[in-house]
Design a protein around this motif. Structure first.
Motif, PDB file in Angstrom:
ATOM      1  N   ALA A  18       0.853  -1.225   0.083  1.00  0.00           N
ATOM      2  CA  ALA A  18       0.073   0.022  -0.096  1.00  0.00           C
ATOM      3  C   ALA A  18       0.675   1.323   0.046  1.00  0.00           C
ATOM      4  N   GLY A  19       2.179   1.312   0.235  1.00  0.00           N
ATOM      5  CA  GLY A  19       3.034   2.128   0.416  1.00  0.00           C
ATOM      6  C   GLY A  19       3.024   3.184   1.844  1.00  0.00           C
ATOM      7  N   GLY A  20       2.524   2.269   2.793  1.00  0.00           N
ATOM      8  CA  GLY A  20       2.535   2.892   4.285  1.00  0.00           C
ATOM      9  C   GLY A  20       1.660   2.497   4.944  1.00  0.00           C
ATOM     10  N   ALA A  21       1.747   2.645   6.233  1.00  0.00           N
ATOM     11  CA  ALA A  21       0.565   2.142   7.399  1.00  0.00           C
ATOM     12  C   ALA A  21      -0.441   2.873   7.087  1.00  0.00           C
ATOM     13  N   VAL A  22      -0.584   4.347   7.132  1.00  0.00           N
ATOM     14  CA  VAL A  22      -1.550   5.190   6.990  1.00  0.00           C
ATOM     15  C   VAL A  22      -2.233   4.656   5.849  1.00  0.00           C
ATOM     16  N   GLU A  23      -1.773   4.886   4.851  1.00  0.00           N
ATOM     17  CA  GLU A  23      -2.248   4.610   3.482  1.00  0.00           C
ATOM     18  C   GLU A  23      -3.093   3.273   3.618  1.00  0.00           C
ATOM     19  N   LEU A  24      -2.511   2.149   3.916  1.00  0.00           N
ATOM     20  CA  LEU A  24      -3.219   0.923   4.076  1.00  0.00           C
ATOM     21  C   LEU A  24      -4.576   0.943   4.873  1.00  0.00           C
ATOM     22  N   LEU A  25      -4.234   1.459   6.380  1.00  0.00           N
ATOM     23  CA  LEU A  25      -5.589   1.533   7.008  1.00  0.00           C
ATOM     24  C   LEU A  25      -6.618   2.516   6.674  1.00  0.00           C
ATOM     25  N   ARG A  26      -6.173   3.784   6.058  1.00  0.00           N
ATOM     26  CA  ARG A  26      -7.069   4.637   5.775  1.00  0.00           C
ATOM     27  C   ARG A  26      -8.174   4.228   4.573  1.00  0.00           C
ATOM     28  N   ASN A  27      -7.634   3.007   3.668  1.00  0.00           N
ATOM     29  CA  ASN A  27      -8.429   2.866   2.496  1.00  0.00           C
ATOM     30  C   ASN A  27      -8.831   1.150   2.753  1.00  0.00           C
ATOM     31  N   SER A  28      -8.615   0.958   4.250  1.00  0.00           N
ATOM     32  CA  SER A  28      -9.053  -0.624   4.280  1.00  0.00           C
ATOM     33  C   SER A  28     -10.310  -0.807   4.264  1.00  0.00           C
ATOM     34  N   PRO A  29     -10.675  -1.772   3.467  1.00  0.00           N
ATOM     35  CA  PRO A  29     -12.199  -2.436   3.428  1.00  0.00           C
ATOM     36  C   PRO A  29     -12.862  -2.847   4.646  1.00  0.00           C
ATOM     37  N   ILE A  30     -12.034  -3.110   5.801  1.00  0.00           N
ATOM     38  CA  ILE A  30     -12.453  -3.669   6.797  1.00  0.00           C
ATOM     39  C   ILE A  30     -13.470  -2.843   7.624  1.00  0.00           C
ATOM     40  N   ARG A  31     -14.754  -3.257   8.018  1.00  0.00           N
ATOM     41  CA  ARG A  31     -15.493  -2.334   8.535  1.00  0.00           C
ATOM     42  C   ARG A  31     -15.334  -2.064  10.004  1.00  0.00           C
ATOM     43  N   PRO A  32     -16.020  -1.234  10.630  1.00  0.00           N
ATOM     44  CA  PRO A  32     -15.932  -0.997  12.173  1.00  0.00           C
ATOM     45  C   PRO A  32     -16.340  -2.388  12.820  1.00  0.00           C
ATOM     46  N   HIS A  33     -15.989  -2.393  14.175  1.00  0.00           N
ATOM     47  CA  HIS A  33     -16.172  -3.586  15.028  1.00  0.00           C
ATOM     48  C   HIS A  33     -17.861  -3.703  14.877  1.00  0.00           C
ATOM     49  N   THR A  34     -18.154  -4.962  15.000  1.00  0.00           N
ATOM     50  CA  THR A  34     -19.808  -5.298  14.828  1.00  0.00           C
ATOM     51  C   THR A  34     -20.130  -5.856  16.131  1.00  0.00           C
ATOM     52  N   PHE A  35     -21.446  -5.753  16.344  1.00  0.00           N
ATOM     53  CA  PHE A  35     -21.735  -6.437  17.575  1.00  0.00           C
ATOM     54  C   PHE A  35     -22.945  -7.400  16.894  1.00  0.00           C
ATOM     55  N   PRO A  36     -22.573  -8.588  16.819  1.00  0.00           N
ATOM     56  CA  PRO A  36     -23.425  -9.487  16.177  1.00  0.00           C
ATOM     57  C   PRO A  36     -24.669 -10.193  17.020  1.00  0.00           C
ATOM     58  N   VAL A  37     -25.393  -9.088  17.440  1.00  0.00           N
ATOM     59  CA  VAL A  37     -26.683  -9.249  18.158  1.00  0.00           C
ATOM     60  C   VAL A  37     -27.728  -8.643  17.580  1.00  0.00           C
ATOM     61  N   ALA A  38     -29.051  -8.740  18.018  1.00  0.00           N
ATOM     62  CA  ALA A  38     -30.183  -7.891  17.514  1.00  0.00           C
ATOM     63  C   ALA A  38     -29.851  -6.372  17.703  1.00  0.00           C
ATOM     64  N   ALA A  39     -30.120  -5.635  16.681  1.00  0.00           N
ATOM     65  CA  ALA A  39     -29.689  -4.177  16.646  1.00  0.00           C
ATOM     66  C   ALA A  39     -30.564  -3.428  17.940  1.00  0.00           C
ATOM     67  N   GLU A  40     -31.882  -3.751  17.927  1.00  0.00           N
ATOM     68  CA  GLU A  40     -32.559  -3.505  18.854  1.00  0.00           C
ATOM     69  C   GLU A  40     -33.950  -4.435  19.478  1.00  0.00           C
ATOM     70  N   PHE A  41     -34.166  -4.284  20.771  1.00  0.00           N
ATOM     71  CA  PHE A  41     -35.237  -5.100  21.154  1.00  0.00           C
ATOM     72  C   PHE A  41     -36.363  -4.133  21.592  1.00  0.00           C
ATOM     73  N   THR A  42     -36.339  -2.890  21.860  1.00  0.00           N
ATOM     74  CA  THR A  42     -37.330  -1.978  21.810  1.00  0.00           C
ATOM     75  C   THR A  42     -37.146  -0.970  20.906  1.00  0.00           C
ATOM     76  N   ASN A  43     -36.203   0.042  21.376  1.00  0.00           N
ATOM     77  CA  ASN A  43     -35.492   0.838  20.544  1.00  0.00           C
ATOM     78  C   ASN A  43     -34.364   1.527  21.242  1.00  0.00           C
ATOM     79  N   TRP A  44     -33.440   1.888  20.622  1.00  0.00           N
ATOM     80  CA  TRP A  44     -32.289   2.314  21.403  1.00  0.00           C
ATOM     81  C   TRP A  44     -32.155   3.422  22.347  1.00  0.00           C
ATOM     82  N   ARG A  45     -33.230   4.294  22.413  1.00  0.00           N
ATOM     83  CA  ARG A  45     -33.216   5.342  23.111  1.00  0.00           C
ATOM     84  C   ARG A  45     -33.833   4.909  24.507  1.00  0.00           C
ATOM     85  N   THR A  46     -34.754   3.946  24.423  1.00  0.00           N
ATOM     86  CA  THR A  46     -35.355   3.423  25.815  1.00  0.00           C
ATOM     87  C   THR A  46     -34.500   2.451  26.284  1.00  0.00           C
ATOM     88  N   GLU A  47     -33.472   1.528  25.537  1.00  0.00           N
ATOM     89  CA  GLU A  47     -32.503   0.937  25.894  1.00  0.00           C
ATOM     90  C   GLU A  47     -31.447   1.535  26.693  1.00  0.00           C
TER      91      GLU A  47
END
Length: 457
Positions: A18-47
């Motif tokens: 990639a030509g450097g660590a910053v260049e590699l990470l800034r254009n990385s296709p890896i998405r942010p950390h995920t929480f593989p559970v239901a997004a909401e059980f009621t709504n996130w404001r109530t939760e």
């Protein structure tokens, strides 16, 4: 570049490609950390409100990596690479374990459970797990390592080794007593107890992800459904609300834990480590911080509120470097309260002609694993904002930041630069323009209970 193309490639090779660590990470296709559970059980404001007003039940079974460390040299491996004191650390206790590189810069942190003699479980983001696995392989340690990936990365169809349920909020103790049929024993922060729920032995860590009273309950995966059902039944009448991934992702903002600073693993003397580490273990870099020098993204433990954990009572990697800077000025961890008019103006730009501001996701504004935005004062960079989100309990957008000490007093006015100067190739980034958002410095943790009470005892 796709996520698939990153598989089975050493981090060092990817950096060179990639030509450097910053260049590699800034254009990385890896998405942010995920929480593989239901997004909401009621709504996130109530939760979100539940952990302030009643009790939130958060499912932690799926999004963290476990590294089980056992054997005669397990304790020595952890001491050799942890800044923490291990004095009086015995089975039945836990600690926020922190590792640094030889120059004293932060690599990663995780919760370390001392389960039994010669038996530990390190739970959290895998940055520090990777480091310890490498050090165990490269050093002379008689240890056994077993790794249980999070449910997003684990081999398809395989369940986690353990369940983890967090009870969080003013009525958490009442819920636990109703579930066990017994008074909850007095227990100090980050100490464990054993209870019986649904006829099963359950281990509980006195803990609090959102800065409220709570317990992290865990046991064998196959017993988790019975324990969960008993907790839900016990919570009736005690304000128990199940919290989904959206609400859970913001809990750290109230307790002021910064989840993923940039790991300081890019110096020349760690080249062998990067040649060992798979690039898919890294994440993407996002935010307005645009230096090409990766060291500008680093922090020390002092900069993010971990100075209190440093113990010079044993030898560890990075000790000399931390001793050399111990008495120098450090940046301070703070909460930044974003100006509501500036936030609504940025969101409103989506509904007006022209290039809008970077989309602000609700309730968590993170669009990269390493979310690092510039904090400015009079046009000069004075710190880094590293996690942002909306707190329904306060009707505010806030972020956690590390600021120059002289600007860390509550009430100080600064500016957060939101969005990227040059739009990167990350799939989470759309065409946008940078905007300046005014912010006011506040204490970290922001919630008064978390700041004054919940770690005591």
């Amino acid at each position: 570049m796709t996520v698939e193309s990153l598989k089975a490639e050493a981090l060092q090779a990817a950096i060179e490609r990639a030509g450097g660590a910053v260049e590699l990470l800034r254009n990385s296709p890896i998405r942010p950390h995920t929480f593989p559970v239901a997004a909401e059980f009621t709504n996130w404001r109530t939760e979100q409100a539940a952990w302030r007003e009643g009790c939130a039940l958060l499912d932690q079974s799926h999004h963290m990596t476990d590294l089980y460390i056992s054997g005669p040299d397990a304790f020595r491996l952890l001491m050799d690479h942890g800044i923490n004191s291990f004095k009086d650390f015995t089975p039945g206790k836990a600690k926020q374990y922190v590792a640094v590189n030889p120059e004293g810069y932060f690599i990663g942190d995780a919760v370390l459970f001392y389960l039994d003699e010669e038996s530990f479980d390190l739970v959290g983001h895998p940055m520090v797990h990777n480091w310890l696995q490498y050090k165990a392989a490269a050093g002379d340690y008689d240890v056994r390592l077993e790794r249980d990936e999070n449910s997003y990365d684990r081999q398809a169809g395989l369940p986690p080794r353990v369940y983890r349920y967090e009870l969080q909020g003013p009525t958490a103790v009442e819920v636990l007593e109703a579930a066990t049929g017994q008074p909850v024993p007095e227990v100090k922060f980050f100490h464990m107890i054993d209870v019986t729920i649904a006829g099963k032995r359950v281990r509980g860590l006195r803990h609090g992800m959102a800065g409220q009273p709570g317990f992290e309950l865990f046991g064998p995966w196959e017993e988790g459904e019975d324990v969960l059902a008993a907790l839900l039944e016990a919570g009736q009448g005690h304000g128990l609300v199940r919290a989904g991934a959206k609400a859970y992702s913001t809990a750290n903002l109230e307790s002021a834990w910064i989840p993923s600073p940039m790991p300081a693993i890019f110096s020349e003397n760690l080249r062998d480590y990067r040649a060992w580490l798979d690039v898919k273990e890294m994440g993407s870099l996002g935010g307005s911080m645009d230096s090409q020098d990766v060291q500008d993204y680093y922090v020390t433990p002092y900069d993010i509120g971990y100075g209190r954990l440093i113990a010079f009572d044993h030898e560890f990697v990075g000790r000399e470097a931390l001793e050399n800077i111990a008495d120098r000025p450090h940046r301070e961890k703070v909460t930044l309260v974003w100006n509501s008019d500036d936030v609504t103006d940025a969101i409103g730009s989506l509904y007006r002609p022209g290039t809008p501001a970077k989309y602000i996701e609700m309730p968590k504004a993170r669009y990269a694993l390493f979310q690092i935005d510039q904090v400015l004062k009079d046009g000069e960079r004075v710190g880094l904002s590293m996690d942002a989100g909306y707190i329904a309990n306060e009707h505010l957008m806030i972020s956690l930041a590390s600021l120059d000490a002289e600007l860390s007093e509550p009430g100080t006015e600064v500016t957060v630069l939101w969005g990227e100067k040059e739009n990167s190739a990350k799939p989470t980034v759309e065409k946008h323009r940078q905007v300046a958002i005014r912010a006011t410095v506040a204490s970290a943790p922001y919630a008064a209970f978390a700041r004054d009470t919940y770690r005591k005892g």
